[in-house]
Design a protein around this motif. Structure first.
Motif, mmCIF file in Angstrom:
data_model
loop_
_atom_site.group_PDB
_atom_site.id
_atom_site.type_symbol
_atom_site.label_atom_id
_atom_site.label_comp_id
_atom_site.label_asym_id
_atom_site.label_seq_id
_atom_site.Cartn_x
_atom_site.Cartn_y
_atom_site.Cartn_z
ATOM 1 N N ALA A 14 10.467 15.881 47.534
ATOM 2 C CA ALA A 14 10.220 15.130 46.296
ATOM 3 C C ALA A 14 9.102 14.113 46.485
ATOM 4 O O ALA A 14 8.242 13.954 45.620
ATOM 5 C CB ALA A 14 11.506 14.438 45.829
ATOM 6 N N VAL A 15 9.095 13.424 47.624
ATOM 7 C CA VAL A 15 8.031 12.459 47.917
ATOM 8 C C VAL A 15 6.688 13.187 47.983
ATOM 9 O O VAL A 15 5.685 12.726 47.430
ATOM 10 C CB VAL A 15 8.309 11.679 49.217
ATOM 11 N N LEU A 16 6.655 14.333 48.644
ATOM 12 C CA LEU A 16 5.408 15.107 48.728
ATOM 13 C C LEU A 16 4.898 15.480 47.330
ATOM 14 O O LEU A 16 3.698 15.391 47.060
ATOM 15 C CB LEU A 16 5.615 16.374 49.558
ATOM 16 N N LEU A 17 5.800 15.882 46.464
ATOM 17 C CA LEU A 17 5.401 16.271 45.105
ATOM 18 C C LEU A 17 4.898 15.092 44.274
ATOM 19 O O LEU A 17 4.079 15.257 43.383
ATOM 20 C CB LEU A 17 6.575 16.935 44.384
ATOM 21 N N ASN A 26 -2.530 19.608 50.866
ATOM 22 C CA ASN A 26 -1.494 20.653 50.765
ATOM 23 C C ASN A 26 -0.450 20.516 51.872
ATOM 24 O O ASN A 26 -0.019 21.511 52.471
ATOM 25 C CB ASN A 26 -2.113 22.045 50.774
ATOM 26 N N ILE A 27 -0.039 19.298 52.150
ATOM 27 C CA ILE A 27 0.919 19.018 53.220
ATOM 28 C C ILE A 27 2.268 19.640 52.882
ATOM 29 O O ILE A 27 2.768 19.511 51.763
ATOM 30 C CB ILE A 27 1.061 17.498 53.422
ATOM 31 N N ALA A 28 2.862 20.307 53.872
ATOM 32 C CA ALA A 28 4.179 20.921 53.705
ATOM 33 C C ALA A 28 5.086 20.499 54.855
ATOM 34 O O ALA A 28 4.645 20.406 56.010
ATOM 35 C CB ALA A 28 4.053 22.438 53.672
ATOM 36 N N LEU A 29 6.330 20.265 54.558
ATOM 37 C CA LEU A 29 7.306 19.899 55.572
ATOM 38 C C LEU A 29 7.614 21.110 56.442
ATOM 39 O O LEU A 29 7.917 22.188 55.950
ATOM 40 C CB LEU A 29 8.587 19.394 54.897
ATOM 41 N N ALA A 30 7.551 20.911 57.766
ATOM 42 C CA ALA A 30 7.892 21.975 58.719
ATOM 43 C C ALA A 30 9.267 21.721 59.326
ATOM 44 O O ALA A 30 10.077 22.645 59.428
ATOM 45 C CB ALA A 30 6.836 22.076 59.820
ATOM 46 N N SER A 31 9.535 20.472 59.738
ATOM 47 C CA SER A 31 10.852 20.143 60.296
ATOM 48 C C SER A 31 11.089 18.652 60.200
ATOM 49 O O SER A 31 10.151 17.855 60.087
ATOM 50 C CB SER A 31 10.969 20.613 61.750
ATOM 51 N N LEU A 32 12.360 18.300 60.277
ATOM 52 C CA LEU A 32 12.782 16.915 60.131
ATOM 53 C C LEU A 32 13.988 16.713 61.037
ATOM 54 O O LEU A 32 14.902 17.536 61.061
ATOM 55 C CB LEU A 32 13.183 16.689 58.669
ATOM 56 N N LEU A 39 4.806 18.396 60.124
ATOM 57 C CA LEU A 39 4.199 18.853 58.882
ATOM 58 C C LEU A 39 3.200 19.964 59.173
ATOM 59 O O LEU A 39 2.587 19.985 60.241
ATOM 60 C CB LEU A 39 3.456 17.703 58.191
ATOM 61 N N ARG A 40 3.009 20.841 58.204
ATOM 62 C CA ARG A 40 1.984 21.880 58.305
ATOM 63 C C ARG A 40 0.901 21.577 57.282
ATOM 64 O O ARG A 40 1.198 21.228 56.136
ATOM 65 C CB ARG A 40 2.591 23.249 58.062
ATOM 66 N N ILE A 41 -0.339 21.707 57.720
ATOM 67 C CA ILE A 41 -1.479 21.466 56.851
ATOM 68 C C ILE A 41 -2.365 22.708 56.919
ATOM 69 O O ILE A 41 -2.980 22.979 57.956
ATOM 70 C CB ILE A 41 -2.273 20.199 57.264
ATOM 71 N N PRO A 42 -2.430 23.464 55.834
ATOM 72 C CA PRO A 42 -3.243 24.675 55.863
ATOM 73 C C PRO A 42 -4.732 24.344 55.869
ATOM 74 O O PRO A 42 -5.146 23.269 55.425
ATOM 75 C CB PRO A 42 -2.848 25.403 54.581
ATOM 76 N N PHE A 43 -5.517 25.267 56.369
ATOM 77 C CA PHE A 43 -6.962 25.086 56.332
ATOM 78 C C PHE A 43 -7.437 25.134 54.887
ATOM 79 O O PHE A 43 -6.934 25.901 54.076
ATOM 80 C CB PHE A 43 -7.667 26.185 57.141
ATOM 81 N N ALA A 62 -2.578 13.617 58.255
ATOM 82 C CA ALA A 62 -1.396 14.386 58.654
ATOM 83 C C ALA A 62 -0.514 13.573 59.599
ATOM 84 O O ALA A 62 0.716 13.521 59.434
ATOM 85 C CB ALA A 62 -1.818 15.696 59.306
ATOM 86 N N ALA A 63 -1.118 12.915 60.576
ATOM 87 C CA ALA A 63 -0.355 12.100 61.527
ATOM 88 C C ALA A 63 0.313 10.930 60.810
ATOM 89 O O ALA A 63 1.481 10.612 61.069
ATOM 90 C CB ALA A 63 -1.274 11.585 62.637
ATOM 91 N N ASP A 64 -0.411 10.304 59.902
ATOM 92 C CA ASP A 64 0.111 9.150 59.183
ATOM 93 C C ASP A 64 1.289 9.538 58.293
ATOM 94 O O ASP A 64 2.327 8.866 58.279
ATOM 95 C CB ASP A 64 -1.009 8.511 58.367
ATOM 96 N N VAL A 65 1.163 10.620 57.557
ATOM 97 C CA VAL A 65 2.245 11.060 56.675
ATOM 98 C C VAL A 65 3.448 11.517 57.505
ATOM 99 O O VAL A 65 4.595 11.224 57.155
ATOM 100 C CB VAL A 65 1.760 12.163 55.705
ATOM 101 N N ALA A 66 3.206 12.216 58.605
ATOM 102 C CA ALA A 66 4.311 12.635 59.473
ATOM 103 C C ALA A 66 5.074 11.416 59.992
ATOM 104 O O ALA A 66 6.313 11.420 60.044
ATOM 105 C CB ALA A 66 3.790 13.493 60.626
ATOM 106 N N MET A 67 4.346 10.357 60.364
ATOM 107 C CA MET A 67 5.022 9.141 60.825
ATOM 108 C C MET A 67 5.792 8.476 59.693
ATOM 109 O O MET A 67 6.920 8.003 59.896
ATOM 110 C CB MET A 67 4.017 8.153 61.425
ATOM 111 N N TRP A 68 5.218 8.431 58.526
ATOM 112 C CA TRP A 68 5.887 7.855 57.355
ATOM 113 C C TRP A 68 7.238 8.532 57.145
ATOM 114 O O TRP A 68 8.260 7.870 56.968
ATOM 115 C CB TRP A 68 4.963 8.029 56.153
ATOM 116 N N PHE A 69 7.255 9.853 57.213
ATOM 117 C CA PHE A 69 8.496 10.597 57.021
ATOM 118 C C PHE A 69 9.446 10.441 58.208
ATOM 119 O O PHE A 69 10.657 10.393 58.037
ATOM 120 C CB PHE A 69 8.211 12.069 56.748
ATOM 121 N N ALA A 70 8.911 10.366 59.424
ATOM 122 C CA ALA A 70 9.758 10.147 60.602
ATOM 123 C C ALA A 70 10.485 8.810 60.463
ATOM 124 O O ALA A 70 11.671 8.702 60.804
ATOM 125 C CB ALA A 70 8.920 10.185 61.875
#
Length: 141
Positions: A14-17, A26-32, A39-43, A62-70
């Motif tokens: 929901a936060v991503l949306l 196009n950040i997508a959650l890979a695992s939590l 996170l996965r970030i497509p080319f 990508a690193a910043d958003v992954a940390m935010w979610f962590a």
């Protein structure tokens, strides 16, 4: 997924949306998991440097958003935090390929949160290493 985490994958989705800058990449959650997020970030041609190299801001975002979610796995989705420091070391380049960013909370203090993140190719090649500091903020009245 650990039973003790303070946020669900659905809440992260929901936060991503709802986050416009996450849509740019196009950040997508890979695992939590507890204190961790991948996170996965497509080319995307829109984030390509000359020569087919993935541009530096992609790794940093990508690193910043992954940390935010962590951090959300520790505090929940409703505790506001912001990045106060992000140091990035670029070790290699991805070329027209998807990347995975994984972040881990190292220390959750009263007001500051410290962590690390790495970006890798899908086959595990290390691309970047990041150290991050976040601060808890008090919402405006």
């Amino acid at each position: 997924m650990s039973a003790q985490i303070a946020v669900t994958a659905q809440e992260i989705q929901a936060v991503l949306l709802q986050t416009p800058f996450a849509k740019i990449y196009n950040i997508a959650l890979a695992s939590l998991d507890d204190g961790e997020c991948a996170l996965r970030i497509p080319f995307s041609k829109a984030t390509e440097r000359p020569g087919g190299i993935v541009a530096g801001p992609v790794y940093m975002a990508a690193a910043d958003v992954a940390m935010w979610f962590a951090i959300m796995t520790k505090l929940g989705a409703n505790v506001p935090t912001v990045t106060s420091e992000l140091n990035s070391t670029f070790l290699s380049s991805a070329r027209q390929e998807e990347i995975v960013a994984k972040a881990r909370v190292l220390k959750l203090g009263k007001n500051q949160i410290f962590g690390v993140a790495e970006c890798r190719t899908l086959d595990g090649k290390l691309l970047t290493h990041h150290t991050l500091t976040y601060v808890k903020i008090t919402p405006a009245p």
